[in-house]
Design an enzyme around this catalytic site. Sequence first.
Site, PDB file in Angstrom:
ATOM      1  N   ARG A 249     -67.140  58.769 -12.578  1.00 15.03           N
ATOM      2  CA  ARG A 249     -66.506  57.666 -13.719  1.00 15.03           C
ATOM      3  C   ARG A 249     -66.093  56.427 -13.723  1.00 15.03           C
ATOM      4  NH1 ARG A 249     -68.782  61.367 -16.131  1.00 15.03           N
ATOM      5  NH2 ARG A 249     -68.159  62.439 -17.619  1.00 15.03           N
ATOM      6  N   GLU A 278     -70.037  51.136 -20.311  1.00 15.57           N
ATOM      7  CA  GLU A 278     -71.711  51.849 -20.229  1.00 15.57           C
ATOM      8  C   GLU A 278     -72.144  51.204 -21.449  1.00 15.57           C
ATOM      9  OE1 GLU A 278     -71.547  55.478 -18.983  1.00 15.57           O
ATOM     10  OE2 GLU A 278     -71.008  54.672 -16.776  1.00 15.57           O
ATOM     11  N   HIS A 297     -75.838  55.383 -15.449  1.00 10.66           N
ATOM     12  CA  HIS A 297     -74.705  56.946 -15.905  1.00 10.66           C
ATOM     13  C   HIS A 297     -75.848  57.981 -15.769  1.00 10.66           C
ATOM     14  CE1 HIS A 297     -70.547  58.275 -16.285  1.00 10.66           C
ATOM     15  NE2 HIS A 297     -71.586  59.385 -15.984  1.00 10.66           N
TER      16      HIS A 297
END
Length: 339
Positions: A249, A278, A297
């Site tokens: 993360r 993000e 991601h």
Amino acid sequence: MTTALVSRQFVARFGDEFKAVAERAGQAASFVTLPEGPGARLPQTERDRIACIFLDRDLRFNEPLYAAYRDMVLAAPNLKWIHYTSSGVGQQEFVFELDAKAVIITSSTGSNAEPVAQTGLTGLLMLARGFGTYIRGQHAHEWRPLRGSALPDDLRGQTLLLIGVGAVGSVFAGYARTFGLKVIGVRRSPLKPGEPVDELHPPSRLPELLPRADWIVIACPLTQETLNLIDAAAFKRMKKGARLINIGRGEIVDEAALIAALRSGHLGGAALDAHRQEPLPADSPLWDLPNVIISPHNASASTGNEERCARMFIANFGHWLRGEPMFNVQDVAKLKVKA
């Protein structure tokens, strides 16, 4: 009759299998699917029927369907259990509200371990073999072979510090050892027989382990303990030229400290699939720093994930109906992170 809210795709592919699990438990199963189209709502009579939910990608990444899910999930009075297609659930909406209502929350931890580990390994190999130089040369239509002091070091014999030896970390460790890397793991729980690490230490040993590592790989979940775990002090402890892989993360890494370490040259490179914000903002310096590999991601992207997640949900459905312990049950209280 036990009613599950699922996607139409789940019903088409796995509906018969799901109902067969219920029949073997001496029960019957039925389905509710969300209405298509912007603004569509599920009638309260249908909400009342729902006992469990499988939030797969066909629901999560279809905005009209996900909007209908948002509208419905907290208003389903008989909801007892929800299964997420993701490995972690802290980023999901309403998990804390659902937990407060005593809804069981399970995840698909382990379903994407191989693709995530493969993405991290790809970043490591690209950095190790100098592909940043090659790709920049390709874009500039320039031939840029590595020579002299720019020659990459052999991977065999280097040391990799793996923060998080769970489903993803264990797969990554196995891959790394295939390339001759020594793997030092960091995890709270003790070593189990056959785990692919050369050493395993508790998180309290991290400061003294960082200077030993040529590679630091983040594969742990975000918790209050791991928030900003890799900060300016951690970067200073790393050996000059060490490189960072983040398949966990973004909030685990202090991004300002990361950028500073890269700009100074103390950190030799980074492969980042997880980011503090993000999507990564277009003006982020990370886009243009040399020896940085950015992915959106998307480490888990793989055609096999849907089936693996669905089968986890179906297996847990059987456990749930029979009153047996379920797997991947999430302790939501541990997921509350204060920035």
